[in-house]
Motif scaffolding. Structure first.
Motif, PDB file in Angstrom:
ATOM      1  N   GLU A   1       0.906  -1.217   0.109  1.00 38.96           N
ATOM      2  CA  GLU A   1       0.010   0.040   0.247  1.00 38.96           C
ATOM      3  C   GLU A   1       0.931   1.197  -0.005  1.00 38.96           C
ATOM      4  OE1 GLU A   1      -3.134  -0.074  -0.594  1.00 38.96           O
ATOM      5  OE2 GLU A   1      -3.481  -2.080  -0.313  1.00 38.96           O
ATOM      6  N   PRO A   2       0.617   2.382  -0.703  1.00 39.18           N
ATOM      7  CA  PRO A   2       1.251   3.657  -0.883  1.00 39.18           C
ATOM      8  C   PRO A   2       1.506   4.167   0.713  1.00 39.18           C
ATOM      9  CG  PRO A   2      -0.877   3.818  -2.075  1.00 39.18           C
ATOM     10  CD  PRO A   2      -0.465   2.282  -1.445  1.00 39.18           C
ATOM     11  N   LEU A   3       2.699   4.721   0.875  1.00 39.27           N
ATOM     12  CA  LEU A   3       2.943   5.605   1.932  1.00 39.27           C
ATOM     13  C   LEU A   3       2.199   7.049   1.671  1.00 39.27           C
ATOM     14  CD1 LEU A   3       6.759   4.925   2.457  1.00 39.27           C
ATOM     15  CD2 LEU A   3       4.759   3.783   3.950  1.00 39.27           C
ATOM     16  N   LEU A   4       2.271   7.506   0.504  1.00 41.49           N
ATOM     17  CA  LEU A   4       1.880   8.759   0.049  1.00 41.49           C
ATOM     18  C   LEU A   4       1.245   8.711  -1.195  1.00 41.49           C
ATOM     19  CD1 LEU A   4       1.963  11.812   0.961  1.00 41.49           C
ATOM     20  CD2 LEU A   4       4.153  11.958  -0.184  1.00 41.49           C
ATOM     21  N   SER A   5       0.235   9.519  -1.298  1.00 42.12           N
ATOM     22  CA  SER A   5      -0.447   9.579  -2.547  1.00 42.12           C
ATOM     23  C   SER A   5      -0.942  11.080  -2.815  1.00 42.12           C
ATOM     24  CB  SER A   5      -1.756   8.614  -2.696  1.00 42.12           C
ATOM     25  OG  SER A   5      -1.356   7.193  -2.406  1.00 42.12           O
ATOM     26  N   LEU A   6      -1.032  11.480  -4.192  1.00 42.75           N
ATOM     27  CA  LEU A   6      -1.382  12.637  -4.600  1.00 42.75           C
ATOM     28  C   LEU A   6      -2.486  12.366  -5.594  1.00 42.75           C
ATOM     29  CD1 LEU A   6      -1.221  15.776  -3.918  1.00 42.75           C
ATOM     30  CD2 LEU A   6       0.253  15.642  -6.063  1.00 42.75           C
ATOM     31  N   ALA A   7      -3.862  12.752  -5.482  1.00 44.40           N
ATOM     32  CA  ALA A   7      -4.678  12.221  -6.344  1.00 44.40           C
ATOM     33  C   ALA A   7      -5.662  13.741  -6.751  1.00 44.40           C
ATOM     34  CB  ALA A   7      -5.825  11.354  -5.784  1.00 44.40           C
ATOM     35  N   CYS A   8      -6.040  13.637  -8.061  1.00 48.28           N
ATOM     36  CA  CYS A   8      -6.872  14.660  -8.674  1.00 48.28           C
ATOM     37  C   CYS A   8      -8.376  13.970  -8.876  1.00 48.28           C
ATOM     38  CB  CYS A   8      -6.345  15.376  -9.769  1.00 48.28           C
ATOM     39  SG  CYS A   8      -7.557  16.555 -10.532  1.00 48.28           S
ATOM     40  N   SER A   9      -9.366  14.380  -8.722  1.00 52.21           N
ATOM     41  CA  SER A   9     -10.742  13.918  -9.073  1.00 52.21           C
ATOM     42  C   SER A   9     -11.259  14.812 -10.217  1.00 52.21           C
ATOM     43  CB  SER A   9     -11.704  13.760  -7.854  1.00 52.21           C
ATOM     44  OG  SER A   9     -12.833  13.456  -8.504  1.00 52.21           O
ATOM     45  N   PRO A  10     -11.245  14.141 -11.259  1.00 52.27           N
ATOM     46  CA  PRO A  10     -11.740  15.007 -12.532  1.00 52.27           C
ATOM     47  C   PRO A  10     -13.133  15.784 -12.106  1.00 52.27           C
ATOM     48  CG  PRO A  10     -11.741  12.715 -13.126  1.00 52.27           C
ATOM     49  CD  PRO A  10     -11.283  12.919 -11.641  1.00 52.27           C
ATOM     50  N   SER A  11     -14.123  14.847 -11.554  1.00 52.35           N
ATOM     51  CA  SER A  11     -15.316  15.489 -11.098  1.00 52.35           C
ATOM     52  C   SER A  11     -15.413  16.754 -10.060  1.00 52.35           C
ATOM     53  CB  SER A  11     -16.321  14.644 -10.593  1.00 52.35           C
ATOM     54  OG  SER A  11     -15.911  13.918  -9.313  1.00 52.35           O
ATOM     55  N   THR A  12     -14.626  16.669  -9.292  1.00 51.54           N
ATOM     56  CA  THR A  12     -14.478  17.742  -8.358  1.00 51.54           C
ATOM     57  C   THR A  12     -13.195  18.860  -8.542  1.00 51.54           C
ATOM     58  OG1 THR A  12     -13.349  16.502  -6.845  1.00 51.54           O
ATOM     59  CG2 THR A  12     -15.414  16.245  -6.487  1.00 51.54           C
ATOM     60  N   ARG A  13     -12.541  18.459  -9.365  1.00 50.21           N
ATOM     61  CA  ARG A  13     -11.210  19.276  -9.527  1.00 50.21           C
ATOM     62  C   ARG A  13     -10.588  19.461  -8.147  1.00 50.21           C
ATOM     63  NH1 ARG A  13      -9.711  18.250 -14.450  1.00 50.21           N
ATOM     64  NH2 ARG A  13     -10.652  19.351 -16.286  1.00 50.21           N
ATOM     65  N   SER A  14     -10.682  18.593  -7.273  1.00 55.78           N
ATOM     66  CA  SER A  14      -9.925  18.844  -6.214  1.00 55.78           C
ATOM     67  C   SER A  14      -8.390  17.959  -5.941  1.00 55.78           C
ATOM     68  CB  SER A  14     -10.666  18.634  -4.752  1.00 55.78           C
ATOM     69  OG  SER A  14     -11.269  17.358  -4.741  1.00 55.78           O
ATOM     70  N   LEU A  15      -7.510  18.580  -5.425  1.00 54.06           N
ATOM     71  CA  LEU A  15      -6.274  17.697  -5.248  1.00 54.06           C
ATOM     72  C   LEU A  15      -6.179  17.422  -3.875  1.00 54.06           C
ATOM     73  CD1 LEU A  15      -3.772  17.029  -6.705  1.00 54.06           C
ATOM     74  CD2 LEU A  15      -2.807  19.182  -5.853  1.00 54.06           C
ATOM     75  N   GLN A  16      -5.969  16.193  -3.482  1.00 52.52           N
ATOM     76  CA  GLN A  16      -5.936  15.512  -2.270  1.00 52.52           C
ATOM     77  C   GLN A  16      -4.608  14.816  -2.017  1.00 52.52           C
ATOM     78  OE1 GLN A  16      -9.791  13.237  -2.545  1.00 52.52           O
ATOM     79  NE2 GLN A  16     -10.544  14.742  -0.892  1.00 52.52           N
ATOM     80  N   LEU A  17      -4.169  14.918  -0.715  1.00 51.25           N
ATOM     81  CA  LEU A  17      -3.036  14.400  -0.369  1.00 51.25           C
ATOM     82  C   LEU A  17      -3.219  13.262   0.718  1.00 51.25           C
ATOM     83  CD1 LEU A  17       0.089  14.828  -0.410  1.00 51.25           C
ATOM     84  CD2 LEU A  17      -0.040  16.185   1.387  1.00 51.25           C
ATOM     85  N   PHE A  18      -2.735  12.174   0.310  1.00 49.00           N
ATOM     86  CA  PHE A  18      -3.161  11.174   1.326  1.00 49.00           C
ATOM     87  C   PHE A  18      -1.884  10.260   2.034  1.00 49.00           C
ATOM     88  CE2 PHE A  18      -6.514  10.796  -2.019  1.00 49.00           C
ATOM     89  CZ  PHE A  18      -7.552  10.647  -1.174  1.00 49.00           C
ATOM     90  N   LEU A  19      -1.946  10.299   3.303  1.00 46.85           N
ATOM     91  CA  LEU A  19      -0.762   9.883   4.210  1.00 46.85           C
ATOM     92  C   LEU A  19      -1.263   8.397   4.650  1.00 46.85           C
ATOM     93  CD1 LEU A  19       2.159  10.383   4.771  1.00 46.85           C
ATOM     94  CD2 LEU A  19       1.301  11.796   6.698  1.00 46.85           C
ATOM     95  N   ALA A  20      -0.340   7.344   4.594  1.00 48.28           N
ATOM     96  CA  ALA A  20      -0.579   6.269   5.603  1.00 48.28           C
ATOM     97  C   ALA A  20      -0.459   6.728   6.769  1.00 48.28           C
ATOM     98  CB  ALA A  20       0.457   5.195   4.989  1.00 48.28           C
ATOM     99  N   SER A  21      -1.361   6.265   7.824  1.00 45.96           N
ATOM    100  CA  SER A  21      -1.305   6.610   9.177  1.00 45.96           C
ATOM    101  C   SER A  21      -2.518   6.252   9.716  1.00 45.96           C
ATOM    102  CB  SER A  21      -1.557   8.106   9.388  1.00 45.96           C
ATOM    103  OG  SER A  21      -1.706   8.260  10.836  1.00 45.96           O
ATOM    104  N   GLY A  22      -2.385   5.450  11.084  1.00 45.46           N
ATOM    105  CA  GLY A  22      -3.436   4.849  11.800  1.00 45.46           C
ATOM    106  C   GLY A  22      -4.044   5.914  12.760  1.00 45.46           C
ATOM    107  N   ALA A  23      -3.743   7.143  12.491  1.00 43.47           N
ATOM    108  CA  ALA A  23      -4.509   8.191  13.323  1.00 43.47           C
ATOM    109  C   ALA A  23      -6.195   8.068  13.150  1.00 43.47           C
ATOM    110  CB  ALA A  23      -4.195   9.451  12.846  1.00 43.47           C
ATOM    111  N   THR A  24      -6.793   8.404  14.270  1.00 45.48           N
ATOM    112  CA  THR A  24      -8.177   8.244  14.148  1.00 45.48           C
ATOM    113  C   THR A  24      -8.872   9.541  14.405  1.00 45.48           C
ATOM    114  OG1 THR A  24      -8.134   7.846  16.612  1.00 45.48           O
ATOM    115  CG2 THR A  24      -8.370   5.849  15.132  1.00 45.48           C
ATOM    116  N   THR A  25      -8.237  10.568  14.655  1.00 47.10           N
ATOM    117  CA  THR A  25      -8.702  11.945  14.690  1.00 47.10           C
ATOM    118  C   THR A  25      -7.894  12.595  13.799  1.00 47.10           C
ATOM    119  OG1 THR A  25      -7.234  12.601  16.524  1.00 47.10           O
ATOM    120  CG2 THR A  25      -9.343  11.732  17.162  1.00 47.10           C
ATOM    121  N   GLY A  26      -8.119  13.819  13.482  1.00 44.37           N
ATOM    122  CA  GLY A  26      -7.476  14.877  12.478  1.00 44.37           C
ATOM    123  C   GLY A  26      -6.267  15.411  13.227  1.00 44.37           C
ATOM    124  N   GLU A  27      -5.495  15.681  12.444  1.00 43.40           N
ATOM    125  CA  GLU A  27      -3.962  15.974  12.790  1.00 43.40           C
ATOM    126  C   GLU A  27      -3.434  17.223  11.884  1.00 43.40           C
ATOM    127  OE1 GLU A  27      -2.199  11.879  14.385  1.00 43.40           O
ATOM    128  OE2 GLU A  27      -1.516  12.453  12.428  1.00 43.40           O
TER     129      GLU A  27
END
Length: 170
Positions: free
Chosen positions: A72-98
């Motif tokens: 599984e990726p440690l880090l991902s950067l993705a663009c959804s064509p429908s929303t045109r939003s850029l999202q950064l995903f980071l592998a983490s077991g955190a259960t609350t916002g950081e």
């Protein structure tokens, strides 16, 4: 004598054409594209996260994933064509916002990340693709750092494929 002169001139012309050096075609070497340098360590000499970038583009959008092949990726950067939003995903077991810190291209920014509801334990943040700090993540040969709220840095090599993902959201 008048008949002999043209014959002599014609013979001289023919011999000069034969004496002209012929140019041989020399095979030119085939150009080979070489990739730009990939960072193997941070500027301070510390190690980077282990893995490589994989960039995909399809009907579901553009995505760049960093990690070891087959995991599984440690880090991902993705663009959804429908929303045109850029999202950064980071592998983490955190259960609350950081609040993480992103350092890239000589700039620093706070990235507020939230846990996802997906199958993979990770945090996600929507980022502004036009910011210079986000653009700097796509500069070949550079390094960017994500620092946890506890002060633990995670360093990644920048990659030009990230620019393709960022630009696909414009």
């Amino acid at each position: 004598m008048f008949v002999a002169l043209p014959a002599l001139l014609l013979a001289a012309c023919n011999s000069s054409e034969e004496a002209a050096p012929t140019t041989e075609e020399v095979a030119q070497p085939v150009p080979v594209l070489t990739p730009a340098a990939v960072a193997t360590a941070a500027p301070d000499g510390s190690a980077l996260e282990s893995g490589e970038w994989i960039v995909t583009e399809d009907a579901n959008g553009a995505r760049a994933m960093f990690g070891e092949p087959g995991t599984e990726p440690l880090l991902s950067l993705a663009c959804s064509p429908s929303t045109r939003s850029l999202q950064l995903f980071l592998a983490s077991g955190a259960t609350t916002g950081e609040a993480w810190r992103l350092d890239a291209g000589g700039e620093a920014a706070r990235i507020d990340m939230q846990p996802t509801d997906g199958q993979i334990p990770e945090l996600v943040a929507t980022v502004e693709q036009g910011l210079p700090i986000i653009q700097a993540m796509g500069v070949q040969g550079q390094v960017f750092t994500l620092t946890s709220p506890q002060g633990q840095p995670r360093q990644f090599p920048a990659h030009p494929g990230l620019r393709r993902v960022i630009d696909s959201c414009s």
